[in-house]
Design an enzyme around this catalytic site. Structure first.
Site, PDB file in Angstrom:
ATOM      1  N   ASP A  46       0.846  -1.204   0.000  1.00  0.00           N
ATOM      2  CA  ASP A  46       0.000   0.000   0.000  1.00  0.00           C
ATOM      3  C   ASP A  46       0.875   1.245   0.000  1.00  0.00           C
ATOM      4  OD1 ASP A  46      -3.267   0.214   0.838  1.00  0.00           O
ATOM      5  OD2 ASP A  46      -2.100   2.064   0.936  1.00  0.00           O
ATOM      6  N   ASN A  99      -5.634  -3.924  -6.826  1.00  0.00           N
ATOM      7  CA  ASN A  99      -6.811  -3.257  -6.269  1.00  0.00           C
ATOM      8  C   ASN A  99      -6.594  -1.774  -6.003  1.00  0.00           C
ATOM      9  OD1 ASN A  99      -9.218  -3.098  -4.179  1.00  0.00           O
ATOM     10  ND2 ASN A  99      -7.358  -2.580  -3.013  1.00  0.00           N
ATOM     11  N   TYR A 165     -11.773   8.246 -14.255  1.00  0.00           N
ATOM     12  CA  TYR A 165     -12.059   7.004 -13.518  1.00  0.00           C
ATOM     13  C   TYR A 165     -12.725   5.986 -14.439  1.00  0.00           C
ATOM     14  CZ  TYR A 165     -13.507   4.029  -9.595  1.00  0.00           C
ATOM     15  OH  TYR A 165     -13.679   2.979  -8.737  1.00  0.00           O
ATOM     16  N   LYS A 169     -11.140   2.449 -15.646  1.00  0.00           N
ATOM     17  CA  LYS A 169     -11.762   1.175 -15.256  1.00  0.00           C
ATOM     18  C   LYS A 169     -12.179   0.353 -16.474  1.00  0.00           C
ATOM     19  CE  LYS A 169     -11.309   1.480 -10.782  1.00  0.00           C
ATOM     20  NZ  LYS A 169     -10.389   0.565 -10.075  1.00  0.00           N
ATOM     21  N   ILE A 198     -19.401   0.717  -3.151  1.00  0.00           N
ATOM     22  CA  ILE A 198     -19.115  -0.067  -1.946  1.00  0.00           C
ATOM     23  C   ILE A 198     -18.782   0.896  -0.815  1.00  0.00           C
ATOM     24  CG2 ILE A 198     -17.644  -1.910  -0.990  1.00  0.00           C
ATOM     25  CD1 ILE A 198     -19.293  -2.789  -3.475  1.00  0.00           C
ATOM     26  N   THR A 200     -16.772   2.131   1.523  1.00  0.00           N
ATOM     27  CA  THR A 200     -15.363   2.116   1.947  1.00  0.00           C
ATOM     28  C   THR A 200     -14.893   3.557   2.145  1.00  0.00           C
ATOM     29  OG1 THR A 200     -14.315   2.444  -0.212  1.00  0.00           O
ATOM     30  CG2 THR A 200     -14.987   0.184   0.319  1.00  0.00           C
TER      31      THR A 200
HETATM   32  P1  NDP Z   1      -9.869   2.739  -0.364  1.00  0.00           P
HETATM   33  O1  NDP Z   1      -9.532   4.182  -0.542  1.00  0.00           O
HETATM   34  O2  NDP Z   1     -10.546   2.293   0.886  1.00  0.00           O
HETATM   35  O3  NDP Z   1      -8.554   1.844  -0.555  1.00  0.00           O
HETATM   36  C1  NDP Z   1      -7.669   2.043  -1.611  1.00  0.00           C
HETATM   37  C2  NDP Z   1      -6.262   1.779  -1.086  1.00  0.00           C
HETATM   38  O4  NDP Z   1      -5.375   1.958  -2.198  1.00  0.00           O
HETATM   39  C3  NDP Z   1      -5.850   2.785   0.005  1.00  0.00           C
HETATM   40  O5  NDP Z   1      -5.170   2.130   1.044  1.00  0.00           O
HETATM   41  C4  NDP Z   1      -4.943   3.720  -0.759  1.00  0.00           C
HETATM   42  O6  NDP Z   1      -3.953   4.335   0.053  1.00  0.00           O
HETATM   43  C5  NDP Z   1      -4.291   2.768  -1.736  1.00  0.00           C
HETATM   44  N1  NDP Z   1      -3.665   3.495  -2.828  1.00  0.00           N
HETATM   45  C6  NDP Z   1      -4.074   4.636  -3.441  1.00  0.00           C
HETATM   46  N2  NDP Z   1      -3.199   5.013  -4.363  1.00  0.00           N
HETATM   47  C7  NDP Z   1      -2.203   4.090  -4.343  1.00  0.00           C
HETATM   48  C8  NDP Z   1      -0.997   3.945  -5.047  1.00  0.00           C
HETATM   49  N3  NDP Z   1      -0.607   4.841  -5.981  1.00  0.00           N
HETATM   50  N4  NDP Z   1      -0.210   2.898  -4.787  1.00  0.00           N
HETATM   51  C9  NDP Z   1      -0.568   1.993  -3.836  1.00  0.00           C
HETATM   52  N5  NDP Z   1      -1.687   2.082  -3.106  1.00  0.00           N
HETATM   53  C10 NDP Z   1      -2.498   3.130  -3.362  1.00  0.00           C
HETATM   54  O7  NDP Z   1     -10.741   2.369  -1.642  1.00  0.00           O
HETATM   55  P2  NDP Z   1     -11.657   1.094  -2.003  1.00  0.00           P
HETATM   56  O8  NDP Z   1     -11.352  -0.055  -1.134  1.00  0.00           O
HETATM   57  O9  NDP Z   1     -13.027   1.572  -2.128  1.00  0.00           O
HETATM   58  O10 NDP Z   1     -11.144   0.835  -3.486  1.00  0.00           O
HETATM   59  C11 NDP Z   1     -10.360  -0.288  -3.862  1.00  0.00           C
HETATM   60  C12 NDP Z   1     -10.523  -0.494  -5.341  1.00  0.00           C
HETATM   61  O11 NDP Z   1     -11.878  -0.779  -5.625  1.00  0.00           O
HETATM   62  C13 NDP Z   1     -10.144   0.723  -6.184  1.00  0.00           C
HETATM   63  O12 NDP Z   1      -9.485   0.291  -7.352  1.00  0.00           O
HETATM   64  C14 NDP Z   1     -11.496   1.328  -6.529  1.00  0.00           C
HETATM   65  O13 NDP Z   1     -11.464   2.068  -7.704  1.00  0.00           O
HETATM   66  C15 NDP Z   1     -12.332   0.067  -6.668  1.00  0.00           C
HETATM   67  N6  NDP Z   1     -13.758   0.276  -6.551  1.00  0.00           N
HETATM   68  C16 NDP Z   1     -14.279   0.883  -5.430  1.00  0.00           C
HETATM   69  C17 NDP Z   1     -15.627   1.129  -5.359  1.00  0.00           C
HETATM   70  C18 NDP Z   1     -16.258   1.813  -4.198  1.00  0.00           C
HETATM   71  O14 NDP Z   1     -17.422   2.234  -4.333  1.00  0.00           O
HETATM   72  N7  NDP Z   1     -15.604   1.935  -3.044  1.00  0.00           N
HETATM   73  C19 NDP Z   1     -16.531   0.722  -6.461  1.00  0.00           C
HETATM   74  C20 NDP Z   1     -15.872   0.059  -7.550  1.00  0.00           C
HETATM   75  C21 NDP Z   1     -14.532  -0.146  -7.590  1.00  0.00           C
HETATM   76  P3  NDP Z   1      -4.248   5.805   0.629  1.00  0.00           P
HETATM   77  O15 NDP Z   1      -5.345   5.626   1.624  1.00  0.00           O
HETATM   78  O16 NDP Z   1      -2.932   6.214   1.214  1.00  0.00           O
HETATM   79  O17 NDP Z   1      -4.658   6.645  -0.563  1.00  0.00           O
END
Ligand code: NDP
Length: 258
Positions: A46, A99, A165, A169, A198, A200
């Site tokens: 992460d 992810n 976005y 995607k 979702i 989150t």
């Molecule tokens: P979160 O923000 O909860 O988690 C994403 C994680 O990715 C965070 O820990 C973030 O770190 C980390 N991150 C961001 N940028 C980078 C990077 N450059 N390198 C490494 N890690 C990174 O988001 P979600 O769990 O909701 O999202 C996870 C995935 O699911 C994403 O790809 C999102 O697009 C996808 N998704 C989410 C949806 C939703 O509604 N939540 C719907 C559909 C898809 P930090 O916190 O430091 O930024």
């Protein structure tokens, strides 16, 4: 490959090493926990190293094997180093969940800041390419494995005010299919998951009417949970999905059915 349908939840990933990008929060954290609960050694990669360490502490407290690494998926050298860390720490790589992602600001295409476009595409699309670029050679060394790329419902639907976005995607779906074609014969399965909205931290700034609007897009009448996404991804990573290659699976509360 034969499929052992007797594998249980607690042992289906025993002996496997898994890497989860963005594994410290939201969907990634739920996946890290689900894979660890299935017996995998999990590398939580992460951008936010402190959260990754906290996630690992939670996993190891349950008896799981886990390790944290700081990774910025926009930077190929950082991804290369993170994959190397996984192999050096646990001896191999068998499973990967790409992810890590960000939402980006809301603005129409004609007003979208170029730097925001670049940042979102670098994270959500190039980040998945960088990840597979360094994971696949390691999976080949172990005789195969499985990758799940986290796309979105917006990997197939448009969404006003989110051009970067949505484009990224959609790109993840195409990239997934291409890698799946390239490596199916070498026993690597690559699939994509398309979650609806979702609950989150990604939606941390979405409340009130904006949140109600998002909920209204789902016939199920609610947002999804990270665990519901993790369950589908876990199935795709498991040997139970041994004939599932190159496909895009929705977990969206019915969003796409209307
Ligand atoms: P979160 O923000 O909860 O988690 C994403 C994680 O990715 C965070 O820990 C973030 O770190 C980390 N991150 C961001 N940028 C980078 C990077 N450059 N390198 C490494 N890690 C990174 O988001 P979600 O769990 O909701 O999202 C996870 C995935 O699911 C994403 O790809 C999102 O697009 C996808 N998704 C989410 C949806 C939703 O509604 N939540 C719907 C559909 C898809 P930090 O916190 O430091 O930024």
């Amino acid at each position: 490959m034969s499929t052992d349908l007797t594998l249980s939840y607690a042992t289906e990933f025993t002996g496997k090493v898994a890497l989860v990008t963005g594994g410290a929060s939201g969907i990634g954290l739920a996946l890290s926990k689900r894979l660890a609960a299935g017996g995998a050694a999990v590398v939580v990669a992460d951008y936010d190293e402190e959260s990754a360490r906290k996630a690992v502490a939670e996993l190891t407290a349950t008896g799981a094997r886990a390790a944290a690494v700081r990774m910025d998926v926009t930077d190929p050298a950082s991804v290369d180093a993170g994959v190397r860390f996984a192999v050096d720490t646990f001896g191999a790589l068998h499973l990967a969940v790409n992810n890590a992602g960000i939402g980006g600001p809301a603005a129409p295409t004609g007003e979208y800041a170029v730097e925001d476009w670049n940042r979102v595409v670098a994270t959500n699309l190039s980040g998945v390419f960088h990840s597979m670029r360094y994971e696949i050679p390691e999976l080949l060394k172990t005789g195969g494995g499985a990758i799940v790329n986290i796309s979105s419902i917006l990997g197939t639907n448009g969404f006003a005010q989110s051009p970067a976005y949505v484009a990224a995607k959609h790109g993840v779906v195409g990239l997934t299919k291409t890698a799946a074609l390239e490596y199916a014969a070498q026993n690597i399965r690559v699939n994509a998951v398309g979650p609806g909205f979702i609950d989150t931290p990604l939606l941390r700034n979405t409340d009130g009417p904006a949140r109600d609007h998002l909920i209204s897009l789902h016939p199920a009448g609610r947002l999804g949970t990270s665990e519901e996404v993790a369950e589908l991804a876990a199935f795709l990573l498991s040997d139970r999905a041994s004939f599932v290659h190159g496909s895009y699976h929705l977990v969206d509360g019915g969003y796409s059915a209307s």
